[in-house]
Design an enzyme around this catalytic site. Structure first.
Site, short mmCIF file in Angstrom:
data_model
loop_
_atom_site.label_atom_id
_atom_site.label_comp_id
_atom_site.label_asym_id
_atom_site.label_seq_id
_atom_site.Cartn_x
_atom_site.Cartn_y
_atom_site.Cartn_z
N GLY A 1 0.79 -1.23 0.00
CA GLY A 1 0.00 0.00 0.00
C GLY A 1 0.82 1.27 0.00
N ARG B 1 -15.45 -15.33 -9.78
CA ARG B 1 -14.87 -13.98 -9.86
C ARG B 1 -15.99 -12.93 -9.92
NH1 ARG B 1 -9.96 -12.52 -11.69
NH2 ARG B 1 -9.61 -14.54 -12.63
N MET C 1 -4.07 -7.36 -6.76
CA MET C 1 -3.51 -8.48 -7.52
C MET C 1 -4.57 -9.39 -8.13
SD MET C 1 -0.39 -7.79 -7.42
CE MET C 1 0.43 -9.26 -8.04
N ASN D 1 -5.41 2.31 -12.90
CA ASN D 1 -4.43 1.37 -12.35
C ASN D 1 -3.04 1.98 -12.53
OD1 ASN D 1 -3.41 -1.12 -11.32
ND2 ASN D 1 -2.89 -1.75 -13.40
N HIS E 1 0.98 0.74 -13.13
CA HIS E 1 1.76 -0.44 -13.53
C HIS E 1 3.24 -0.05 -13.60
CE1 HIS E 1 2.48 -4.29 -15.42
NE2 HIS E 1 3.28 -3.66 -16.26
N LEU F 1 -5.23 -6.87 -20.50
CA LEU F 1 -4.25 -6.87 -19.41
C LEU F 1 -3.35 -5.64 -19.54
CD1 LEU F 1 -2.82 -8.35 -17.03
CD2 LEU F 1 -1.40 -9.49 -18.76
N GLU G 1 6.08 6.29 -9.17
CA GLU G 1 4.66 5.92 -9.02
C GLU G 1 4.00 6.85 -8.01
OE1 GLU G 1 3.77 1.77 -8.38
OE2 GLU G 1 5.56 1.14 -9.45
#
Ligand code: GRF
Length: 226
Positions: free
Chosen positions: A12, A65, A90, A107, A109, A144, A174
């Site tokens: 986190g 899911r 994840m 998101n 990455h 993805l 980030e």
């Protein structure tokens, strides 16, 4: 101001960067809920320390899911979330979340997408021999790590790098660009042209009041000769 919900699975540190930016006033957002699929995630502790509601949802409690994702959507909606922020979550999300928040899911990455989607990306970057890597904030679509890119930051790859040292250098970036991307969303400045994202100039009067210099320089730049 935008209401956000943050999805996490681990340490986190990106959540922390977002919390810090909100508390410092540079990010106009309210973190309504933190959702983790891992009861041991340190991100949960970080949320608690700052009085942010957190929820743990374990996949073993759900038959599919989609059932899991329905619960995620329920929590997000119940908490008034407008933008979903995935920060080290994840799990691949299903259409259930995508359709509930169309182009409202971001998101981060740790590579310069579209290079190295998926997992273990610092190792892949080193093995490939790239000279620069970095990080990407993007909107989430059905693929993805394939959605429209909001901001990227590049870092050099050094000869002595290991996946860990490269990850650390990327992580620092980030923490800088994720709050910035959320702030652009919060200000309503994100525009799409196909899959290209551009950031509108901030024309809101409140921004003029908060930082007159930005407006002055903006005006000067516009009037400068080409
Ligand atoms: C970051 O490297 C992020 O890019 C990736 O997962 C990691 C999460 O780190 N998606 P943290 O939990 O925010 O520290």
């Amino acid at each position: 101001m935008v209401n956000i919900g943050v999805l996490v699975s681990g340490s986190g540190s990106n959540l922390q960067a977002i919390i810090d930016s909100v508390e410092a006033g540079s990010l106009k957002a309210s973190i309504k809920v933190v959702i983790s699929d891992n009861s041991q995630a340190y991100a949960i502790e970080r949320a608690k320390k700052h009085g942010i509601p957190s929820v743990v949802l374990l996949k073993k409690g759900y038959s599919s899911r989609e059932e899991f994702d329905k619960e995620v959507v329920r929590e997000l909606k119940e908490n008034g979330v407008e933008l979903v922020v995935m920060a080290g979550f994840m799990r691949i999300i299903s259409k259930v979340i995508l359709e509930a928040f169309p182009m409202r899911i971001m998101n981060i990455h740790p590579s310069l997408l579209p290079a190295f989607p998926g997992l273990d990306v610092q190792k892949k970057a080193l093995e490939h021999g790239v000279k620069f890597s970095g990080c990407t904030v993007h909107f989430v679509d059905e693929g993805l790590d394939s959605g429209p890119i909001v901001i990227q930051a590049a870092v050099p790859v050094l000869d002595a790098d290991t996946p860990e040292t490269l990850a650390k250098r990327i992580l620092a970036e980030e923490h800088r660009i994720y709050p910035q991307a959320i702030q652009f969303f919060s200000e309503g400045r994100i525009e799409f042209s196909g899959r290209r994202v551009s950031i509108k100039k901030n024309a809101e009067p409140s921004a003029t009041v908060e930082n007159p210099l930005v407006t002055v320089f903006g005006t000067l730049n516009e009037n400068s000769p080409p």
